[in-house]
Motif scaffolding. Sequence first.
Motif, PDB file in Angstrom:
ATOM      1  N   UNK A 165       0.858  -1.182   0.000  1.00  0.00           N
ATOM      2  CA  UNK A 165       0.000   0.000   0.000  1.00  0.00           C
ATOM      3  C   UNK A 165       0.897   1.235   0.000  1.00  0.00           C
ATOM      4  N   UNK A 166       0.750   2.080  -1.015  1.00  0.00           N
ATOM      5  CA  UNK A 166       1.588   3.264  -1.190  1.00  0.00           C
ATOM      6  C   UNK A 166       0.691   4.444  -1.519  1.00  0.00           C
ATOM      7  N   UNK A 167       1.320   5.596  -1.801  1.00  0.00           N
ATOM      8  CA  UNK A 167       0.602   6.793  -2.228  1.00  0.00           C
ATOM      9  C   UNK A 167       0.906   7.024  -3.703  1.00  0.00           C
ATOM     10  N   UNK A 168      -0.134   7.053  -4.524  1.00  0.00           N
ATOM     11  CA  UNK A 168       0.029   7.230  -5.958  1.00  0.00           C
ATOM     12  C   UNK A 168      -0.528   8.551  -6.419  1.00  0.00           C
ATOM     13  N   UNK A 169       0.231   9.246  -7.289  1.00  0.00           N
ATOM     14  CA  UNK A 169      -0.225  10.536  -7.827  1.00  0.00           C
ATOM     15  C   UNK A 169      -1.222  10.303  -8.941  1.00  0.00           C
ATOM     16  N   UNK A 170      -2.361  10.993  -8.856  1.00  0.00           N
ATOM     17  CA  UNK A 170      -3.365  10.876  -9.923  1.00  0.00           C
ATOM     18  C   UNK A 170      -2.848  11.588 -11.178  1.00  0.00           C
ATOM     19  N   UNK A 171      -2.869  10.952 -12.328  1.00  0.00           N
ATOM     20  CA  UNK A 171      -2.303  11.544 -13.547  1.00  0.00           C
ATOM     21  C   UNK A 171      -2.922  12.899 -13.864  1.00  0.00           C
ATOM     22  N   UNK A 172      -2.048  13.866 -14.197  1.00  0.00           N
ATOM     23  CA  UNK A 172      -2.501  15.206 -14.564  1.00  0.00           C
ATOM     24  C   UNK A 172      -2.766  16.107 -13.384  1.00  0.00           C
ATOM     25  N   UNK A 173      -2.458  15.665 -12.156  1.00  0.00           N
ATOM     26  CA  UNK A 173      -2.712  16.498 -10.975  1.00  0.00           C
ATOM     27  C   UNK A 173      -1.539  16.343 -10.009  1.00  0.00           C
ATOM     28  N   UNK A 174      -1.607  17.093  -8.922  1.00  0.00           N
ATOM     29  CA  UNK A 174      -0.578  17.008  -7.875  1.00  0.00           C
ATOM     30  C   UNK A 174      -1.114  16.276  -6.649  1.00  0.00           C
ATOM     31  N   UNK A 175      -2.242  15.636  -6.784  1.00  0.00           N
ATOM     32  CA  UNK A 175      -2.889  14.970  -5.651  1.00  0.00           C
ATOM     33  C   UNK A 175      -2.436  13.523  -5.563  1.00  0.00           C
ATOM     34  N   UNK A 176      -2.141  13.085  -4.368  1.00  0.00           N
ATOM     35  CA  UNK A 176      -1.751  11.697  -4.097  1.00  0.00           C
ATOM     36  C   UNK A 176      -2.847  11.016  -3.296  1.00  0.00           C
ATOM     37  N   UNK A 177      -3.121   9.756  -3.662  1.00  0.00           N
ATOM     38  CA  UNK A 177      -4.126   8.968  -2.964  1.00  0.00           C
ATOM     39  C   UNK A 177      -3.534   7.609  -2.595  1.00  0.00           C
ATOM     40  N   UNK A 178      -4.178   7.009  -1.614  1.00  0.00           N
ATOM     41  CA  UNK A 178      -3.711   5.699  -1.148  1.00  0.00           C
ATOM     42  C   UNK A 178      -4.084   4.618  -2.182  1.00  0.00           C
ATOM     43  N   UNK A 179      -3.090   3.887  -2.663  1.00  0.00           N
ATOM     44  CA  UNK A 179      -3.307   2.854  -3.678  1.00  0.00           C
ATOM     45  C   UNK A 179      -2.579   1.584  -3.257  1.00  0.00           C
ATOM     46  N   UNK A 180      -2.899   0.493  -3.945  1.00  0.00           N
ATOM     47  CA  UNK A 180      -2.260  -0.803  -3.698  1.00  0.00           C
ATOM     48  C   UNK A 180      -1.617  -1.294  -4.990  1.00  0.00           C
ATOM     49  N   UNK A 181      -0.354  -1.688  -4.915  1.00  0.00           N
ATOM     50  CA  UNK A 181       0.367  -2.182  -6.086  1.00  0.00           C
ATOM     51  C   UNK A 181      -0.123  -3.594  -6.408  1.00  0.00           C
TER      52      UNK A 181
END
Length: 397
Positions: free
Chosen positions: A11-27
């Motif tokens: 579980x990491x923090x991934x940047x949403x494409x085209x923005x500067x926002x990071x959300x919690x994601x799972x690889x």
Amino acid sequence: MPNRRFADGEVVMGRWPGSVLYYEVQVTSYDDVSHLYTVKYKDGTELALKESDIRSQSAFKHRKSQSSSSSPSRRSSSRSRSRSPGRPAKGRRRSSSQSREQKDDKKKTISETNLVLLKPSENNTRRYNGEPDSTERNDKSCVIAEQKLKPDLEITRVLEQYSLRPRKEEKKKEEIYSEKKIFETKKVIEKASSKAIEKASSKTKELEFGGRIGTFTLIFFLPATVLYLLLMCKQDDPSLMNFPPPLPALQSLWEARVFGVCLLWFFLQALFYLLPIGKVVEGLPLSNGRKLQYRINGFYAFVLTAAVIGTLLYFQFELHYLYDHFLQFAVSAAAFSMVLSVYLYIRSLKVPEEELAPGGNSGYFVYDFFTGHELNPRIGSFDLKYFCELRPGLIGW
């Protein structure tokens, strides 16, 4: 090859494409060729991200703790410095900071509305702006403004850069396409190999019915056997021990009227065969891939034949004529069959090699004449082999 930093299931923090926002994601997976991580957001969205767009959760927590640990004394000193006479006025500094914040908000709005265009709407009342459900915010006015500000080329660029199409659908399409290619290639190879085998084995090598000598004997032995049995049945005491039977005169074996009745019977059945009744089916594929059509109307021909015989009986036609001249009918049928066989063999000499019978192309005249040289002899749509095999004989019986 660079080593991957994040493992599957982490579980990491991934940047949403085209923005500067990071959300919690799972690889979920990692592609060694494109060096992209496939990650899954909380709402189920799967995207392919670069390693530079992924941060560990520990780095985000450390940054958050640093921002919250600024001392109160430092805040008070900065507040006191802002009130000094040497500093610019408070209202002017606040207005400049407000304009900077407005610019940041505008950039953030543009990036969020860009994601609204990239993500298709699920229904008419709800639009997805790229954030998880818990933080989703949407404004139709922002979408309209973004459509005016951002051209379609920008959307295409983001699509190509971050591959926002679902990865599972792409993999399925690639698998289906590869399977179809393999199937088509196998089909082409099998077709080419079958043609090569057919060309190589066009000549008949294994001879049946005893080969040339056996077929030559059968040509004369089979009609002679029929005549022998008929002559035996005419005796008062028919027995195989009474050999040879009394032979009739040669002129009594042939009668033109009987031969005419044989021809009439043959052409009557041919007429019933050509009637446009019954369904038409396709035969097996030939060596050139063509399929011949056959009309299945034998039952209707049998019913029509019974109707004709019933009509003759109604008009008191003497059917015992057939019994009285049975020997002459046998001779006429044998003579007609021989003439038809000679015709079929002569016409088979002019057909292409691919239309010859696999079992009747030995190169020996007697053998090919007996077994049949042409595979499907036809006069137009009238198939002679298909017709003669059953119609005149079995319906006659």
